[in-house]
Design a protein around this motif. Structure first.
Motif, PDB file in Angstrom:
ATOM      1  N   TYR A   1       0.812  -1.211   0.000  1.00 36.18           N
ATOM      2  CA  TYR A   1       0.000   0.000   0.000  1.00 36.18           C
ATOM      3  C   TYR A   1       0.849   1.267   0.000  1.00 36.18           C
ATOM      4  O   TYR A   1       1.923   1.320   0.594  1.00 36.18           O
ATOM      5  N   ASN A   2       0.292   2.304  -0.656  1.00 36.12           N
ATOM      6  CA  ASN A   2       0.944   3.609  -0.776  1.00 36.12           C
ATOM      7  C   ASN A   2       0.469   4.538   0.348  1.00 36.12           C
ATOM      8  O   ASN A   2      -0.718   4.852   0.449  1.00 36.12           O
ATOM      9  N   LEU A   3       1.414   4.999   1.131  1.00 33.01           N
ATOM     10  CA  LEU A   3       1.097   5.898   2.248  1.00 33.01           C
ATOM     11  C   LEU A   3       0.552   7.236   1.760  1.00 33.01           C
ATOM     12  O   LEU A   3      -0.304   7.841   2.407  1.00 33.01           O
ATOM     13  N   TYR A   4       1.053   7.694   0.610  1.00 38.01           N
ATOM     14  CA  TYR A   4       0.695   9.040   0.130  1.00 38.01           C
ATOM     15  C   TYR A   4      -0.367   8.930  -0.966  1.00 38.01           C
ATOM     16  O   TYR A   4      -0.154   9.306  -2.118  1.00 38.01           O
ATOM     17  N   SER A   5      -1.504   8.364  -0.577  1.00 41.26           N
ATOM     18  CA  SER A   5      -2.557   8.035  -1.537  1.00 41.26           C
ATOM     19  C   SER A   5      -3.883   8.640  -1.101  1.00 41.26           C
ATOM     20  O   SER A   5      -4.047   9.057   0.052  1.00 41.26           O
ATOM     21  N   LEU A   6      -4.847   8.629  -2.038  1.00 39.63           N
ATOM     22  CA  LEU A   6      -6.191   9.106  -1.693  1.00 39.63           C
ATOM     23  C   LEU A   6      -6.835   8.237  -0.613  1.00 39.63           C
ATOM     24  O   LEU A   6      -7.535   8.753   0.252  1.00 39.63           O
ATOM     25  N   VAL A   7      -6.563   6.936  -0.668  1.00 39.51           N
ATOM     26  CA  VAL A   7      -7.144   6.060   0.359  1.00 39.51           C
ATOM     27  C   VAL A   7      -6.613   6.449   1.733  1.00 39.51           C
ATOM     28  O   VAL A   7      -7.381   6.567   2.703  1.00 39.51           O
ATOM     29  N   ALA A   8      -5.298   6.674   1.829  1.00 36.76           N
ATOM     30  CA  ALA A   8      -4.710   7.033   3.127  1.00 36.76           C
ATOM     31  C   ALA A   8      -5.288   8.368   3.608  1.00 36.76           C
ATOM     32  O   ALA A   8      -5.622   8.527   4.792  1.00 36.76           O
ATOM     33  N   LEU A   9      -5.451   9.317   2.678  1.00 41.48           N
ATOM     34  CA  LEU A   9      -6.007  10.627   3.055  1.00 41.48           C
ATOM     35  C   LEU A   9      -7.451  10.484   3.570  1.00 41.48           C
ATOM     36  O   LEU A   9      -7.821  11.043   4.605  1.00 41.48           O
ATOM     37  N   GLN A  10      -8.252   9.693   2.837  1.00 45.07           N
ATOM     38  CA  GLN A  10      -9.645   9.485   3.264  1.00 45.07           C
ATOM     39  C   GLN A  10      -9.692   8.832   4.650  1.00 45.07           C
ATOM     40  O   GLN A  10     -10.527   9.183   5.494  1.00 45.07           O
ATOM     41  N   THR A  11      -8.784   7.894   4.872  1.00 42.84           N
ATOM     42  CA  THR A  11      -8.753   7.190   6.162  1.00 42.84           C
ATOM     43  C   THR A  11      -8.378   8.175   7.275  1.00 42.84           C
ATOM     44  O   THR A  11      -8.950   8.156   8.368  1.00 42.84           O
ATOM     45  N   TRP A  12      -7.422   9.052   6.960  1.00 42.73           N
ATOM     46  CA  TRP A  12      -7.000  10.053   7.954  1.00 42.73           C
ATOM     47  C   TRP A  12      -8.150  11.023   8.255  1.00 42.73           C
ATOM     48  O   TRP A  12      -8.401  11.361   9.415  1.00 42.73           O
ATOM     49  N   ILE A  13      -8.869  11.464   7.206  1.00 41.32           N
ATOM     50  CA  ILE A  13      -9.997  12.398   7.436  1.00 41.32           C
ATOM     51  C   ILE A  13     -11.028  11.731   8.353  1.00 41.32           C
ATOM     52  O   ILE A  13     -11.490  12.317   9.329  1.00 41.32           O
ATOM     53  N   ARG A  14     -11.329  10.468   8.062  1.00 43.86           N
ATOM     54  CA  ARG A  14     -12.379   9.780   8.809  1.00 43.86           C
ATOM     55  C   ARG A  14     -11.968   9.465  10.258  1.00 43.86           C
ATOM     56  O   ARG A  14     -12.740   9.667  11.187  1.00 43.86           O
TER      57      ARG A  14
ATOM     58  N   SER B   1      17.505  -3.959 -10.040  1.00 47.38           N
ATOM     59  CA  SER B   1      16.406  -3.925 -11.013  1.00 47.38           C
ATOM     60  C   SER B   1      15.060  -3.530 -10.394  1.00 47.38           C
ATOM     61  O   SER B   1      14.083  -3.370 -11.131  1.00 47.38           O
ATOM     62  N   ALA B   2      14.989  -3.389  -9.077  1.00 52.28           N
ATOM     63  CA  ALA B   2      13.677  -3.142  -8.444  1.00 52.28           C
ATOM     64  C   ALA B   2      13.094  -1.817  -8.916  1.00 52.28           C
ATOM     65  O   ALA B   2      13.770  -0.785  -8.914  1.00 52.28           O
ATOM     66  N   GLN B   3      11.850  -1.851  -9.340  1.00 53.79           N
ATOM     67  CA  GLN B   3      11.176  -0.611  -9.739  1.00 53.79           C
ATOM     68  C   GLN B   3       9.770  -0.585  -9.151  1.00 53.79           C
ATOM     69  O   GLN B   3       9.193  -1.637  -8.848  1.00 53.79           O
ATOM     70  N   VAL B   4       9.255   0.633  -9.007  1.00 52.15           N
ATOM     71  CA  VAL B   4       7.924   0.773  -8.408  1.00 52.15           C
ATOM     72  C   VAL B   4       6.989   1.429  -9.417  1.00 52.15           C
ATOM     73  O   VAL B   4       7.316   2.468  -9.987  1.00 52.15           O
ATOM     74  N   ASP B   5       5.824   0.800  -9.628  1.00 44.21           N
ATOM     75  CA  ASP B   5       4.751   1.421 -10.409  1.00 44.21           C
ATOM     76  C   ASP B   5       3.610   1.659  -9.433  1.00 44.21           C
ATOM     77  O   ASP B   5       3.260   0.765  -8.668  1.00 44.21           O
ATOM     78  N   THR B   6       3.039   2.833  -9.491  1.00 48.53           N
ATOM     79  CA  THR B   6       1.960   3.157  -8.563  1.00 48.53           C
ATOM     80  C   THR B   6       0.675   3.306  -9.375  1.00 48.53           C
ATOM     81  O   THR B   6       0.697   3.908 -10.453  1.00 48.53           O
ATOM     82  N   ARG B   7      -0.417   2.745  -8.864  1.00 54.64           N
ATOM     83  CA  ARG B   7      -1.662   2.725  -9.638  1.00 54.64           C
ATOM     84  C   ARG B   7      -2.857   3.215  -8.828  1.00 54.64           C
ATOM     85  O   ARG B   7      -3.054   2.803  -7.690  1.00 54.64           O
ATOM     86  N   ILE B   8      -3.659   4.055  -9.494  1.00 56.74           N
ATOM     87  CA  ILE B   8      -4.985   4.400  -8.971  1.00 56.74           C
ATOM     88  C   ILE B   8      -5.854   3.138  -9.038  1.00 56.74           C
ATOM     89  O   ILE B   8      -5.796   2.385 -10.019  1.00 56.74           O
ATOM     90  N   THR B   9      -6.635   2.911  -7.987  1.00 56.27           N
ATOM     91  CA  THR B   9      -7.517   1.742  -7.960  1.00 56.27           C
ATOM     92  C   THR B   9      -8.952   2.216  -7.709  1.00 56.27           C
ATOM     93  O   THR B   9      -9.175   3.379  -7.351  1.00 56.27           O
ATOM     94  N   ALA B  10      -9.872   1.309  -7.840  1.00 53.70           N
ATOM     95  CA  ALA B  10     -11.263   1.646  -7.517  1.00 53.70           C
ATOM     96  C   ALA B  10     -11.384   2.094  -6.067  1.00 53.70           C
ATOM     97  O   ALA B  10     -12.245   2.907  -5.728  1.00 53.70           O
ATOM     98  N   TYR B  11     -10.507   1.575  -5.208  1.00 54.09           N
ATOM     99  CA  TYR B  11     -10.601   1.909  -3.771  1.00 54.09           C
ATOM    100  C   TYR B  11     -10.287   3.383  -3.512  1.00 54.09           C
ATOM    101  O   TYR B  11     -10.722   3.946  -2.516  1.00 54.09           O
ATOM    102  N   ASP B  12      -9.510   4.003  -4.405  1.00 51.51           N
ATOM    103  CA  ASP B  12      -9.195   5.421  -4.235  1.00 51.51           C
ATOM    104  C   ASP B  12     -10.406   6.301  -4.520  1.00 51.51           C
ATOM    105  O   ASP B  12     -10.472   7.426  -4.047  1.00 51.51           O
TER     106      ASP B  12
END
Ligand SMILES: C[S@@+](CC[C@H](N)C(=O)[O-])C[C@H]1O[C@@H](n2cnc3c(N)ncnc32)[C@H](O)[C@@H]1O
Length: 254
Positions: free
Chosen positions: A158-171, A212-223
């Motif tokens: 999970y991404n800490l700096y995400s819309l889901v994390a923000l929504q969780t913090w607001i709530r 070789s490690a790389q990170v791709d970050t994706r918007i999901t329905a949960y956001d």
């Protein structure tokens, strides 16, 4: 088992991942609904899991949950092994595979101590699992240990700096008049099993210390949801940058 991990096990044993939304359905309908929800909410999984490429390869899935991705690896002809902390997940995944005449070496085991020899697998896959275990770096190290040199790993956290994390913090912080509560604490206390962790992109990458490690970050329905089971239409995903999506997918080879 340490107390923290026992709480994680109890949480997921009560209902394997995703089955809370399908518990009223008969088994056959439940299987169809689990696959439909997967495609609706996380349609990009196939781009990262690359199921077809696993044909004939030794695959380990860490944290099979309800088994939807495991089923897809098995359908693609991978030589499958899978573990989960809970018996419920192992049994459900085993039943779903058997229902299609497929099989896997499935075991109840801990991601922090994988019961496999070094360099046993061509591909190690883990989707939304290791951030739930108390010692996440140890689980990541175990994934690299059991991977053969040249083998590929694909791990979602999970991404800490995400819309889901923000929504969780607001709530759970702002609306409860506790605005000083950190994002990490609201996630640990309120996101699925107790102690769930979330990461910045660089932190997520550094769990896997290979070049070789790389990170791709994706918007999901949960956001982009309006309540537990109601999601905004897929086109709205394009209005939001992927960088603030809920999933970091870390992949690379050893
Ligand atoms: C959010 S579910 C994800 C399941 C599945 N990968 C999916 O994408 O649907 C998290 C899973 O991680 C498993 N899990 C948590 N901690 C674990 C550990 N230490 N070892 C193995 N599995 C673990 C849980 O039992 C649960 O099945």
């Amino acid at each position: 088992m340490q107390a923290e991990k026992e709480q994680v096990r109890e949480f997921w044993d009560a209902a394997p991942c995703g089955t809370r939304d399908t518990e009223d359905l008969e088994e056959e309908e439940q299987n169809l609904e689990l696959e439909r929800m997967r495609d609706e909410r996380e349609p990009f999984i196939a781009d990262f899991a690359r199921f077809e490429e696993a044909q004939g390869k030794q695959l380990l899935e860490v944290g099979v949950g309800a088994g939807t991705d495991h089923l897809r690896f098995a359908r693609a002809g991978a030589v499958c092994s899978g573990i989960d902390l809970t018996q419920a997940a192992v049994e459900l995944t085993g039943r779903r595979l058997a229902g299609e005449g497929l099989s896997s070496n499935l075991r109840t085991a801990d991601a922090e101590a994988l019961p496999f020899a070094d360099a046993s697998f061509d591909l190690v896959y883990s989707w939304g699992v290791i951030h739930h275990t108390p010692d996440v770096p140890r689980a990541a190290a175990e994934i690299l240990r059991v991977l053969r040199p040249g083998g590929r790993f694909c791990v979602m956290v999970y991404n800490l700096y995400s819309l889901v994390a923000l929504q969780t913090w607001i709530r759970f912080a702002l609306l409860k008049a506790r605005p000083m509560t950190s994002l990490r604490k609201v996630i640990a206390d309120n996101m699925e099993s107790p102690g769930t962790q979330a990461y910045g992109a660089e932190e997520a990458r550094s769990l896997f210390p290979v070049d070789s490690a790389q990170v791709d970050t994706r918007i999901t329905a949960y956001d982009l949801r309006l309540g537990r089971r109601h999601f905004l239409p897929r086109w709205t995903w394009h209005l939001v940058p992927n960088s603030i999506g809920w999933f970091h997918i870390v992949s690379g080879s050893k």
